[in-house]
Scaffold this active site. Structure first.
Site, mmCIF file in Angstrom:
data_model
loop_
_atom_site.group_PDB
_atom_site.id
_atom_site.type_symbol
_atom_site.label_atom_id
_atom_site.label_comp_id
_atom_site.label_asym_id
_atom_site.label_seq_id
_atom_site.Cartn_x
_atom_site.Cartn_y
_atom_site.Cartn_z
ATOM 1 N N LYS A 1 105.959 -2.572 39.303
ATOM 2 C CA LYS A 1 106.195 -1.140 39.126
ATOM 3 C C LYS A 1 104.861 -0.392 39.092
ATOM 4 O O LYS A 1 103.790 -0.999 39.052
ATOM 5 C CB LYS A 1 106.970 -0.905 37.827
ATOM 6 C CG LYS A 1 106.246 -1.376 36.569
ATOM 7 C CD LYS A 1 107.099 -1.196 35.336
ATOM 8 C CE LYS A 1 106.349 -1.682 34.094
ATOM 9 N NZ LYS A 1 107.129 -1.490 32.854
ATOM 10 N N TYR B 1 78.639 17.821 29.623
ATOM 11 C CA TYR B 1 79.375 18.863 28.917
ATOM 12 C C TYR B 1 79.236 18.741 27.407
ATOM 13 O O TYR B 1 79.304 17.641 26.838
ATOM 14 C CB TYR B 1 80.863 18.795 29.288
ATOM 15 C CG TYR B 1 81.187 19.380 30.643
ATOM 16 C CD1 TYR B 1 80.987 20.727 30.895
ATOM 17 C CD2 TYR B 1 81.708 18.579 31.650
ATOM 18 C CE1 TYR B 1 81.287 21.270 32.144
ATOM 19 C CE2 TYR B 1 82.015 19.114 32.900
ATOM 20 C CZ TYR B 1 81.806 20.460 33.130
ATOM 21 O OH TYR B 1 82.100 20.991 34.372
#
Length: 374
Positions: free
Chosen positions: A43, A262
């Site tokens: 999956k 940042y």
């Protein structure tokens, strides 16, 4: 007229998937429980590794049973392998029974409404394709309750003849000391006594290593196939399958006392050299794996040396401190490796305070996939 581009790699990063290692992991898991069939959970696009090449490699190695989450995933396997056995774990969506029959997919029935809808369809369309029955033994997610399962035994014809596999899912298999394992193992044993004609499937990746009481007829390994450690706290018995590499796009000198990235979360305590790589959280690398003054982040391998991430992971770029490498050693166009034989998925996950499953399945589609082996 569309403009043609030269045949060069326009991506900033590449994910290499070793299909030989994947197959070796499937064989190792199979050998761990030689009396059980070893299926494969593919999956989430085979946990980010590509459902078609992964299922093709496993099918060529002898795997015949696959578990997916959605019909769309099942269709990709069926397009390649008409005789593969494909179970769909997320159950029977309303009104989709004929889609399952058209693809010869096997629903994993996990509620009484699903069971009733499937039974009505099989009767009306004379469909004899197989299905699985999911009974909850402690996860409290999908699955019939123990009482509902017991009621099927009492009611004649309540369980369609097409149901041939009994399943449950372990909630804490990665922690062998957790008492829930013994509770679930015991409950599943009792369920098998209620449904003696059904094959049984309980073991996920970590469950394979809990011992014979979890093995039953069908193993359902997922993340271990792709190299994530199914036995946390112990040496990983699986071979690494993926490697994540990114291109260095710039090397810059940063003075002592400056901040990088940042928020100025990380700063230099000495004159430093910082390499910037073309990879970020938009590519699925976890933002939380960056570093700050208070927290050490993940590492990257550059020219065979570990180098720490410097500051926050941004959308498209990551800064790496390469000061300890010889001056001039690192240059634009070199490769930094963030997942490899030495820095595995579990290590990256630990820095991001998550699990290897999440790191692996989030690796995005913007990089170039490279397959070796298979």
């Amino acid at each position: 007229m569309a403009k043609s581009f030269p045949q060069i790699d326009f991506t900033g990063a590449s994910l290499t998937i070793d299909l030989n290692a994947l197959v070796a992991n499937w064989r190792a898991l199979s050998a761990h429980a030689p009396n059980s069939e070893c299926a494969a959970v593919v999956k989430a696009d085979a946990y980010g590794c590509g459902i078609t090449p992964v299922s093709n490699a496993l099918f060529a190695a002898g795997c015949r049973t696959f578990f997916v989450a959605h019909i769309s995933e099942a269709a990709k396997i069926r397009a390649e392998h008409q005789d593969a056995i494909i179970y769909i774990l997320n159950g029977l969506l309303p009104g989709t029974s004929r889609v399952y029959a058209a693809g010869n997919f096997r629903p994993v029935l996990g509620s009484m409404p699903e069971l009733e809808e499937w039974r009505a369809f099989c009767h009306a369309d004379d469909w004899t394709g197989e299905a699985a029955l999911h009974v909850d033994t402690g996860m409290q997610r999908l699955g019939l309750s123990l009482a509902e399962a017991a009621s099927l035994v009492q009611e004649q014809g309540a369980l369609p003849a097409s149901v041939t596999l009994l399943m449950s899912h372990l909630a804490s298999a990665d922690d062998p000391s957790n008492g829930l394992n013994a509770k679930q193992i015991g409950r599943f044993r009792e369920l098998r006594e209620l449904f003696p004609n059904l094959r049984g499937s309980l073991a996920n990746s970590s469950g394979v290593f809990l011992g014979p009481d979890t093995h039953h007829d069908v193993l359902r390994p997922g993340v271990a196939l792709y190299g994530v450690n199914p036995t946390p706290g112990h040496v990983n018995p699986m071979r690494p399958v993926v490697r994540l590499d990114a291109t260095i796009v710039q090397v810059r000198e940063v003075s002592e006392g400056e901040t990088v990235g940042y928020g100025g979360a990380w700063g230099t305590s000495r004159p430093s050299r910082i390499a910037i790589i073309s990879l970020g959280y938009a590519d699925g690398f976890p933002r939380a794996a960056g570093s700050s003054r208070q927290q050490t982040g993940a590492d990257a391998m550059i020219h065979g040396h570990r180098c720490p991430l410097a500051g926050r992971v941004s959308m498209d770029l990551i800064a790496i401190d390469v000061t300890d490498l010889p001056d001039g050693k690192v240059k634009r166009g070199d490769i930094a490796s963030l997942v490899n034989d030495e820095i595995d998925l579990d290590e990256v996950a630990s820095h991001a305070k998550t699990i290897g499953y999440e790191v692996l399945t989030r690796l995005g589609q913007r990089y170039r996939r490279v397959y070796i082996g298979g």
